[in-house]
Design a protein around this motif. Structure first.
Motif, PDB file in Angstrom:
ATOM      1  N   THR A 153       0.719  -1.086  -0.356  1.00 51.88           N
ATOM      2  CA  THR A 153      -0.498  -0.178   0.050  1.00 51.88           C
ATOM      3  C   THR A 153       0.501   1.553  -0.582  1.00 51.88           C
ATOM      4  OG1 THR A 153      -1.516  -1.525   1.146  1.00 51.88           O
ATOM      5  CG2 THR A 153      -2.309   0.926   1.059  1.00 51.88           C
ATOM      6  N   THR A 154       2.043   1.335   0.623  1.00 52.20           N
ATOM      7  CA  THR A 154       2.256   2.407   0.874  1.00 52.20           C
ATOM      8  C   THR A 154       3.670   2.193  -0.660  1.00 52.20           C
ATOM      9  OG1 THR A 154       4.300   1.248   2.565  1.00 52.20           O
ATOM     10  CG2 THR A 154       2.777   2.359   3.348  1.00 52.20           C
ATOM     11  N   ARG A 155       3.674   1.049  -1.215  1.00 55.26           N
ATOM     12  CA  ARG A 155       4.823   1.291  -2.432  1.00 55.26           C
ATOM     13  C   ARG A 155       3.735   1.950  -3.554  1.00 55.26           C
ATOM     14  NH1 ARG A 155       8.161  -3.393  -2.608  1.00 55.26           N
ATOM     15  NH2 ARG A 155       5.741  -3.952  -3.052  1.00 55.26           N
ATOM     16  N   GLU A 156       2.235   1.543  -3.832  1.00 60.78           N
ATOM     17  CA  GLU A 156       1.725   1.741  -5.003  1.00 60.78           C
ATOM     18  C   GLU A 156       1.563   3.695  -5.079  1.00 60.78           C
ATOM     19  OE1 GLU A 156      -0.220   1.053  -7.976  1.00 60.78           O
ATOM     20  OE2 GLU A 156       0.929  -0.392  -7.254  1.00 60.78           O
ATOM     21  N   PRO A 157       1.650   4.416  -4.919  1.00 61.98           N
ATOM     22  CA  PRO A 157       1.305   6.162  -4.665  1.00 61.98           C
ATOM     23  C   PRO A 157       2.953   6.576  -5.762  1.00 61.98           C
ATOM     24  CG  PRO A 157       1.079   5.759  -2.923  1.00 61.98           C
ATOM     25  CD  PRO A 157       1.306   4.152  -2.329  1.00 61.98           C
ATOM     26  N   VAL A 158       3.603   5.801  -4.779  1.00 65.24           N
ATOM     27  CA  VAL A 158       4.914   6.006  -5.684  1.00 65.24           C
ATOM     28  C   VAL A 158       5.448   5.728  -7.180  1.00 65.24           C
ATOM     29  CG1 VAL A 158       7.745   5.605  -5.802  1.00 65.24           C
ATOM     30  CG2 VAL A 158       6.565   6.307  -3.353  1.00 65.24           C
ATOM     31  N   ALA A 159       4.886   4.489  -6.918  1.00 67.54           N
ATOM     32  CA  ALA A 159       5.029   3.482  -8.159  1.00 67.54           C
ATOM     33  C   ALA A 159       3.983   4.034  -9.707  1.00 67.54           C
ATOM     34  CB  ALA A 159       4.550   2.014  -8.020  1.00 67.54           C
ATOM     35  N   THR A 164       3.301   7.280 -14.118  1.00 61.85           N
ATOM     36  CA  THR A 164       2.582   8.771 -14.577  1.00 61.85           C
ATOM     37  C   THR A 164       3.599   9.930 -15.502  1.00 61.85           C
ATOM     38  OG1 THR A 164       0.665   9.038 -13.219  1.00 61.85           O
ATOM     39  CG2 THR A 164       0.767  10.789 -14.016  1.00 61.85           C
ATOM     40  N   VAL A 165       4.466   9.843 -14.665  1.00 60.81           N
ATOM     41  CA  VAL A 165       5.765  10.598 -15.924  1.00 60.81           C
ATOM     42  C   VAL A 165       6.120   9.676 -16.471  1.00 60.81           C
ATOM     43  CG1 VAL A 165       8.120  11.803 -15.073  1.00 60.81           C
ATOM     44  CG2 VAL A 165       6.573  11.671 -13.395  1.00 60.81           C
ATOM     45  N   ALA A 166       6.084   8.804 -16.463  1.00 61.52           N
ATOM     46  CA  ALA A 166       7.108   7.596 -17.721  1.00 61.52           C
ATOM     47  C   ALA A 166       5.377   7.971 -18.678  1.00 61.52           C
ATOM     48  CB  ALA A 166       7.229   6.526 -17.278  1.00 61.52           C
ATOM     49  N   ALA A 167       4.604   7.490 -18.204  1.00 61.37           N
ATOM     50  CA  ALA A 167       3.367   8.212 -19.311  1.00 61.37           C
ATOM     51  C   ALA A 167       3.639   9.131 -19.934  1.00 61.37           C
ATOM     52  CB  ALA A 167       2.071   7.931 -19.090  1.00 61.37           C
ATOM     53  N   VAL A 168       4.362  10.199 -19.737  1.00 67.14           N
ATOM     54  CA  VAL A 168       4.416  11.682 -19.550  1.00 67.14           C
ATOM     55  C   VAL A 168       5.041  12.281 -21.040  1.00 67.14           C
ATOM     56  CG1 VAL A 168       4.897  14.069 -18.826  1.00 67.14           C
ATOM     57  CG2 VAL A 168       2.342  12.692 -18.021  1.00 67.14           C
ATOM     58  N   ARG A 169       6.167  11.190 -19.961  1.00 74.82           N
ATOM     59  CA  ARG A 169       7.301  11.441 -21.373  1.00 74.82           C
ATOM     60  C   ARG A 169       7.962  11.189 -22.195  1.00 74.82           C
ATOM     61  NH1 ARG A 169      11.064   7.325 -18.680  1.00 74.82           N
ATOM     62  NH2 ARG A 169      10.079   6.161 -20.269  1.00 74.82           N
ATOM     63  N   ASP A 170       6.365   9.308 -22.421  1.00 77.04           N
ATOM     64  CA  ASP A 170       6.711   8.906 -23.807  1.00 77.04           C
ATOM     65  C   ASP A 170       5.349  10.519 -24.634  1.00 77.04           C
ATOM     66  OD1 ASP A 170       8.374   6.828 -22.997  1.00 77.04           O
ATOM     67  OD2 ASP A 170       6.251   5.453 -22.496  1.00 77.04           O
ATOM     68  N   GLU A 171       4.858  10.471 -24.062  1.00 72.13           N
ATOM     69  CA  GLU A 171       3.743  11.377 -24.610  1.00 72.13           C
ATOM     70  C   GLU A 171       4.909  12.354 -25.704  1.00 72.13           C
ATOM     71  OE1 GLU A 171       0.531  14.286 -24.075  1.00 72.13           O
ATOM     72  OE2 GLU A 171       0.127  11.758 -22.823  1.00 72.13           O
TER      73      GLU A 171
END
Length: 175
Positions: A153-159, A164-171
């Motif tokens: 649960t605590t690791r999920e927000p970071v992941a 999201t950052v990788a998706a923005v970069r790819d876009e």
């Protein structure tokens, strides 16, 4: 051959000592078993952490007097073998249950667990109790599960942020 008084006293003391240390007891009638089958049962008992003893009924009643297994006194009828679980509550029941699968002549007449007398039909229920190692493993799984869930649960927000950052970069690279 008759036993001497000292031998009887020693046997009663031995069984009484084992009874005070035991977790549960199984009483079974062995009529119809051969000597070889009895030897095999004893070997299985030693390997399975159980103590088995063929003892006269009167001596067994004396040995169990004042222990948690005194409730079995009325069940001592005929030629019986007395088994005690020394390692965990189900060890003697497991040994007898396994042996009964190939030898129908062994009939369980009584079981005692926590000072309560149970009928012989309850043998499989007692035999299915986990061993000490199995119980510790179950306890550790139960203790470990909330910690693992908290970690996920605590690791999920970071992941999620990194995805999201990788998706923005790819876009941006695609544009």
């Amino acid at each position: 051959m008759a036993m001497s008084f000292q031998a009887k006293q020693a046997m009663v003391a031995e069984v009484s000592d084992v009874a005070t240390r035991a977790h549960s007891a199984v009483l079974a009638e062995y009529r119809g078993l051969t000597a070889g089958q009895m030897d095999a049962l004893r070997v299985n008992a030693r390997q399975g952490g159980a103590y088995l003893k063929v003892i006269k009924n009167n001596l067994a009643k004396l040995a169990l007097k004042g222990t948690d297994y005194e409730c079995m006194s009325d069940a001592f009828v005929g030629p019986v073998i007395l088994g005690f679980s020394l390692e965990d509550p189900g060890s003697a029941a497991r040994v007898v249950s396994e042996f009964r699968k190939s030898n129908d002549a062994l009939k369980v007449t009584a079981i005692s667990f926590n000072g309560q007398l149970l009928p012989g039909e309850q043998l499989d229920r007692l035999a299915k109790l986990p061993t000490r190692d199995e119980a510790l493993a179950q306890l550790m799984r139960a203790m470990k599960a909330p910690i693992e869930k908290l970690t996920r649960t605590t690791r999920e927000p970071v992941a999620k942020l990194s995805r999201t950052v990788a998706a923005v970069r790819d876009e941006k690279q695609a544009a």
